[in-house]
Motif scaffolding. Structure first.
Motif, PDB file in Angstrom:
ATOM      1  N   ALA A   1       0.819  -1.208   0.000  1.00 29.47           N
ATOM      2  CA  ALA A   1       0.000   0.000   0.000  1.00 29.47           C
ATOM      3  C   ALA A   1       0.856   1.261   0.000  1.00 29.47           C
ATOM      4  CB  ALA A   1      -0.933  -0.015   1.208  1.00 29.47           C
ATOM      5  N   ARG A   2       1.863   1.303   0.850  1.00 30.30           N
ATOM      6  CA  ARG A   2       2.711   2.495   0.926  1.00 30.30           C
ATOM      7  C   ARG A   2       3.447   2.745  -0.385  1.00 30.30           C
ATOM      8  NH1 ARG A   2       3.919   0.251   6.125  1.00 30.30           N
ATOM      9  NH2 ARG A   2       5.868  -0.577   5.265  1.00 30.30           N
ATOM     10  N   LEU A   3       3.987   1.683  -0.980  1.00 24.23           N
ATOM     11  CA  LEU A   3       4.714   1.849  -2.234  1.00 24.23           C
ATOM     12  C   LEU A   3       3.770   2.257  -3.359  1.00 24.23           C
ATOM     13  CD1 LEU A   3       7.506   1.662  -3.533  1.00 24.23           C
ATOM     14  CD2 LEU A   3       7.027  -0.745  -4.051  1.00 24.23           C
ATOM     15  N   ALA A   4       2.579   1.680  -3.382  1.00 26.99           N
ATOM     16  CA  ALA A   4       1.600   2.056  -4.407  1.00 26.99           C
ATOM     17  C   ALA A   4       1.217   3.528  -4.276  1.00 26.99           C
ATOM     18  CB  ALA A   4       0.366   1.173  -4.292  1.00 26.99           C
ATOM     19  N   ALA A   5       1.071   3.998  -3.047  1.00 30.10           N
ATOM     20  CA  ALA A   5       0.750   5.410  -2.830  1.00 30.10           C
ATOM     21  C   ALA A   5       1.863   6.304  -3.351  1.00 30.10           C
ATOM     22  CB  ALA A   5       0.515   5.665  -1.342  1.00 30.10           C
ATOM     23  N   GLU A   6       3.097   5.920  -3.067  1.00 31.39           N
ATOM     24  CA  GLU A   6       4.235   6.703  -3.534  1.00 31.39           C
ATOM     25  C   GLU A   6       4.308   6.761  -5.057  1.00 31.39           C
ATOM     26  OE1 GLU A   6       7.613   4.868  -1.751  1.00 31.39           O
ATOM     27  OE2 GLU A   6       6.995   5.361   0.310  1.00 31.39           O
ATOM     28  N   ARG A   7       3.782   5.735  -5.709  1.00 30.68           N
ATOM     29  CA  ARG A   7       3.858   5.656  -7.167  1.00 30.68           C
ATOM     30  C   ARG A   7       2.564   6.052  -7.871  1.00 30.68           C
ATOM     31  NH1 ARG A   7       7.971   0.411  -7.772  1.00 30.68           N
ATOM     32  NH2 ARG A   7       9.629   1.421  -6.552  1.00 30.68           N
ATOM     33  N   GLY A   8       1.714   6.777  -7.139  1.00 30.31           N
ATOM     34  CA  GLY A   8       0.603   7.435  -7.793  1.00 30.31           C
ATOM     35  C   GLY A   8      -0.740   6.754  -7.775  1.00 30.31           C
ATOM     36  N   HIS A   9      -0.922   5.732  -6.945  1.00 29.59           N
ATOM     37  CA  HIS A   9      -2.216   5.071  -6.866  1.00 29.59           C
ATOM     38  C   HIS A   9      -3.072   5.653  -5.744  1.00 29.59           C
ATOM     39  CE1 HIS A   9       0.127   2.023  -9.027  1.00 29.59           C
ATOM     40  NE2 HIS A   9      -1.009   1.478  -9.405  1.00 29.59           N
ATOM     41  N   ASP A  10      -4.376   5.704  -5.972  1.00 30.33           N
ATOM     42  CA  ASP A  10      -5.328   5.829  -4.891  1.00 30.33           C
ATOM     43  C   ASP A  10      -5.666   4.413  -4.431  1.00 30.33           C
ATOM     44  OD1 ASP A  10      -5.410   8.599  -4.894  1.00 30.33           O
ATOM     45  OD2 ASP A  10      -7.037   8.672  -6.358  1.00 30.33           O
ATOM     46  N   LEU A  11      -6.177   4.281  -3.203  1.00 32.22           N
ATOM     47  CA  LEU A  11      -6.207   2.961  -2.587  1.00 32.22           C
ATOM     48  C   LEU A  11      -7.501   2.638  -1.852  1.00 32.22           C
ATOM     49  CD1 LEU A  11      -2.641   3.303  -1.088  1.00 32.22           C
ATOM     50  CD2 LEU A  11      -3.259   1.622  -2.828  1.00 32.22           C
ATOM     51  N   VAL A  12      -7.919   1.396  -1.994  1.00 32.73           N
ATOM     52  CA  VAL A  12      -8.911   0.793  -1.108  1.00 32.73           C
ATOM     53  C   VAL A  12      -8.159  -0.254  -0.309  1.00 32.73           C
ATOM     54  CG1 VAL A  12     -11.108  -0.420  -0.919  1.00 32.73           C
ATOM     55  CG2 VAL A  12     -10.700   1.120  -2.868  1.00 32.73           C
ATOM     56  N   LEU A  13      -8.154  -0.097   1.005  1.00 33.21           N
ATOM     57  CA  LEU A  13      -7.378  -0.983   1.872  1.00 33.21           C
ATOM     58  C   LEU A  13      -8.309  -1.692   2.836  1.00 33.21           C
ATOM     59  CD1 LEU A  13      -4.465   1.469   2.808  1.00 33.21           C
ATOM     60  CD2 LEU A  13      -4.607  -0.093   0.855  1.00 33.21           C
ATOM     61  N   THR A  14      -8.219  -3.033   2.883  1.00 33.12           N
ATOM     62  CA  THR A  14      -9.007  -3.769   3.864  1.00 33.12           C
ATOM     63  C   THR A  14      -8.116  -4.231   5.003  1.00 33.12           C
ATOM     64  OG1 THR A  14      -8.779  -6.055   3.028  1.00 33.12           O
ATOM     65  CG2 THR A  14     -10.411  -4.626   1.940  1.00 33.12           C
ATOM     66  N   TRP A  15      -8.737  -4.411   6.156  1.00 30.72           N
ATOM     67  CA  TRP A  15      -8.017  -4.893   7.335  1.00 30.72           C
ATOM     68  C   TRP A  15      -8.960  -5.793   8.123  1.00 30.72           C
ATOM     69  CZ3 TRP A  15      -9.767  -3.416  12.277  1.00 30.72           C
ATOM     70  CH2 TRP A  15     -10.739  -2.398  12.282  1.00 30.72           C
ATOM     71  N   GLY A  16      -8.363  -6.669   8.936  1.00 24.27           N
ATOM     72  CA  GLY A  16      -9.170  -7.640   9.649  1.00 24.27           C
ATOM     73  C   GLY A  16      -9.398  -7.350  11.108  1.00 24.27           C
ATOM     74  N   SER A  17      -8.322  -7.147  11.889  1.00 24.89           N
ATOM     75  CA  SER A  17      -8.500  -7.052  13.339  1.00 24.89           C
ATOM     76  C   SER A  17      -7.721  -5.925  14.003  1.00 24.89           C
ATOM     77  CB  SER A  17      -8.104  -8.377  14.000  1.00 24.89           C
ATOM     78  OG  SER A  17      -6.756  -8.713  13.706  1.00 24.89           O
TER      79      SER A  17
ATOM     80  N   THR B   1      12.586  -8.347   3.291  1.00 20.28           N
ATOM     81  CA  THR B   1      11.775  -7.296   3.901  1.00 20.28           C
ATOM     82  C   THR B   1      10.434  -7.194   3.172  1.00 20.28           C
ATOM     83  OG1 THR B   1      12.528  -5.506   2.443  1.00 20.28           O
ATOM     84  CG2 THR B   1      13.879  -5.998   4.402  1.00 20.28           C
ATOM     85  N   PRO B   2       9.411  -6.719   3.855  1.00 24.84           N
ATOM     86  CA  PRO B   2       8.142  -6.492   3.175  1.00 24.84           C
ATOM     87  C   PRO B   2       8.280  -5.556   1.974  1.00 24.84           C
ATOM     88  CG  PRO B   2       7.831  -6.390   5.545  1.00 24.84           C
ATOM     89  CD  PRO B   2       9.322  -6.458   5.306  1.00 24.84           C
ATOM     90  N   GLU B   3       9.186  -4.602   2.089  1.00 23.89           N
ATOM     91  CA  GLU B   3       9.387  -3.650   0.993  1.00 23.89           C
ATOM     92  C   GLU B   3       9.944  -4.339  -0.252  1.00 23.89           C
ATOM     93  OE1 GLU B   3       8.722  -1.698   4.637  1.00 23.89           O
ATOM     94  OE2 GLU B   3      10.303  -3.155   4.178  1.00 23.89           O
ATOM     95  N   GLU B   4      10.785  -5.369  -0.065  1.00 22.86           N
ATOM     96  CA  GLU B   4      11.305  -6.107  -1.219  1.00 22.86           C
ATOM     97  C   GLU B   4      10.195  -6.885  -1.917  1.00 22.86           C
ATOM     98  OE1 GLU B   4      15.944  -7.109  -0.282  1.00 22.86           O
ATOM     99  OE2 GLU B   4      14.474  -7.961   1.116  1.00 22.86           O
ATOM    100  N   VAL B   5       9.272  -7.416  -1.144  1.00 23.42           N
ATOM    101  CA  VAL B   5       8.120  -8.091  -1.747  1.00 23.42           C
ATOM    102  C   VAL B   5       7.243  -7.075  -2.475  1.00 23.42           C
ATOM    103  CG1 VAL B   5       6.107  -9.544  -1.327  1.00 23.42           C
ATOM    104  CG2 VAL B   5       8.168  -9.850   0.054  1.00 23.42           C
ATOM    105  N   ALA B   6       7.040  -5.925  -1.857  1.00 24.61           N
ATOM    106  CA  ALA B   6       6.215  -4.883  -2.468  1.00 24.61           C
ATOM    107  C   ALA B   6       6.779  -4.436  -3.813  1.00 24.61           C
ATOM    108  CB  ALA B   6       6.095  -3.691  -1.520  1.00 24.61           C
ATOM    109  N   GLU B   7       8.090  -4.334  -3.905  1.00 20.28           N
ATOM    110  CA  GLU B   7       8.702  -3.948  -5.181  1.00 20.28           C
ATOM    111  C   GLU B   7       8.351  -4.951  -6.288  1.00 20.28           C
ATOM    112  OE1 GLU B   7      10.273  -1.389  -6.258  1.00 20.28           O
ATOM    113  OE2 GLU B   7      11.039  -0.315  -4.495  1.00 20.28           O
ATOM    114  N   ALA B   8       8.361  -6.243  -5.945  1.00 17.44           N
ATOM    115  CA  ALA B   8       8.010  -7.267  -6.929  1.00 17.44           C
ATOM    116  C   ALA B   8       6.555  -7.138  -7.344  1.00 17.44           C
ATOM    117  CB  ALA B   8       8.283  -8.661  -6.355  1.00 17.44           C
ATOM    118  N   VAL B   9       5.680  -6.880  -6.378  1.00 12.78           N
ATOM    119  CA  VAL B   9       4.254  -6.732  -6.676  1.00 12.78           C
ATOM    120  C   VAL B   9       4.016  -5.553  -7.608  1.00 12.78           C
ATOM    121  CG1 VAL B   9       1.999  -6.178  -5.680  1.00 12.78           C
ATOM    122  CG2 VAL B   9       3.501  -7.816  -4.531  1.00 12.78           C
TER     123      VAL B   9
END
Length: 250
Positions: A21-37, A220-228
């Motif tokens: 989500a953070r990386l997508a925001a930095e790269r120009g996306h608007d976001l719908v984010l779900t969370w559980g608990s 790191t989560p950020e390394e996975v985010a880059e791949a996504v």
């Protein structure tokens, strides 16, 4: 309708989902984010994304509940009027245990979230993106796991079995949806530096497994985010049906 690209990320409160989500925001996306608990973590992620310039719709949704999933996508429709990318990240390991000590309740919950809930969310996303249904195409990335390659004996056979459904799902959806302008891929993380092991009751697991990783460290989560984000980008425009390992060679 927003002119910015819109991405929906499930399980975005923390860990890999939050990093995506953070990386997508930095790269120009608007976001719908779900969370559980964990409301506090989800709100912190949303604030970080807003600080990076994104408009954010934050929705609580149990990933195993198809009605909650439908409501989350509907909230995105009402806020943004479009969907360009979907990241199916929400998942659960269930508690660590041997197969002999595992329960039907654990197996049921893990499969309801990691397989049935994922399929429901992918269906919601694809119906919005499909060109035959008025969409403009888009991209889907599913967060899988390297666990199916190892089976996770004595700890997470239930989780490994559920994640084993991801690869064929990706390949099938990729072939079925390519004519609708939708690319479907997956990322399979290995040992990533999140709280997932501790929350499953085995915080010592990391120290035990890291020596078996050729890179000799956690990802790191950020390394996975880059791949996504790469798989969802135009740089990967000729890639669909792929499962990209992000595992340090393990």
């Amino acid at each position: 309708m927003t002119k910015r690209r819109v991405m929906l990320v499930t399980g975005a409160g923390k860990g890999i989902g939050a990093a995506v989500a953070r990386l997508a925001a930095e790269r120009g996306h608007d976001l719908v984010l779900t969370w559980g608990s964990d409301r506090a973590a989800a709100e912190a992620t949303a604030e970080a994304c807003r600080a990076a310039g994104a408009a954010v719709e934050l929705v609580q949704a149990d990933a195993a509940d198809p009605h909650a999933t439908t409501a989350a996508f509907a909230a995105g429709d009402a806020r943004f009027g479009r969907l360009d990318a979907f990241v199916g990240n929400a998942g659960t390991t269930g508690p660590a245990s041997s197969f002999l000590d595992s329960t039907d309740a654990t197996w049921r919950r893990v499969f309801e979230v990691n397989v049935l809930g994922l399929a429901s969310a992918c269906r919601q996303a694809a119906r919005r993106m499909a060109t035959s249904r008025g969409g403009t195409g888009g991209g889907i990335v599913i967060i899988g796991s390297r666990a199916p390659a190892f089976g996770s004996p004595f700890e997470f056979v239930h989780y490994a079995a559920s994640k084993g459904a991801v690869d064929p799902m990706v390949r099938g959806l990729a072939k079925e949806l390519v004519g609708e302008g939708i690319r479907v891929n997956a990322v399979a993380p290995g040992m990533i530096d999140t709280a997932i092991h501790a929350s499953a009751g085995v915080p010592e697991r990391v120290a035990r497994i890291v020596p078996t990783v050729p890179m000799q460290r956690l990802g790191t989560p950020e390394e996975v985010a880059e791949a996504v984000l790469w798989l969802l980008s135009d740089a990967a425009s000729y890639i669909t049906g792929a499962v990209l390992d992000v595992s340090g060679g393990r």
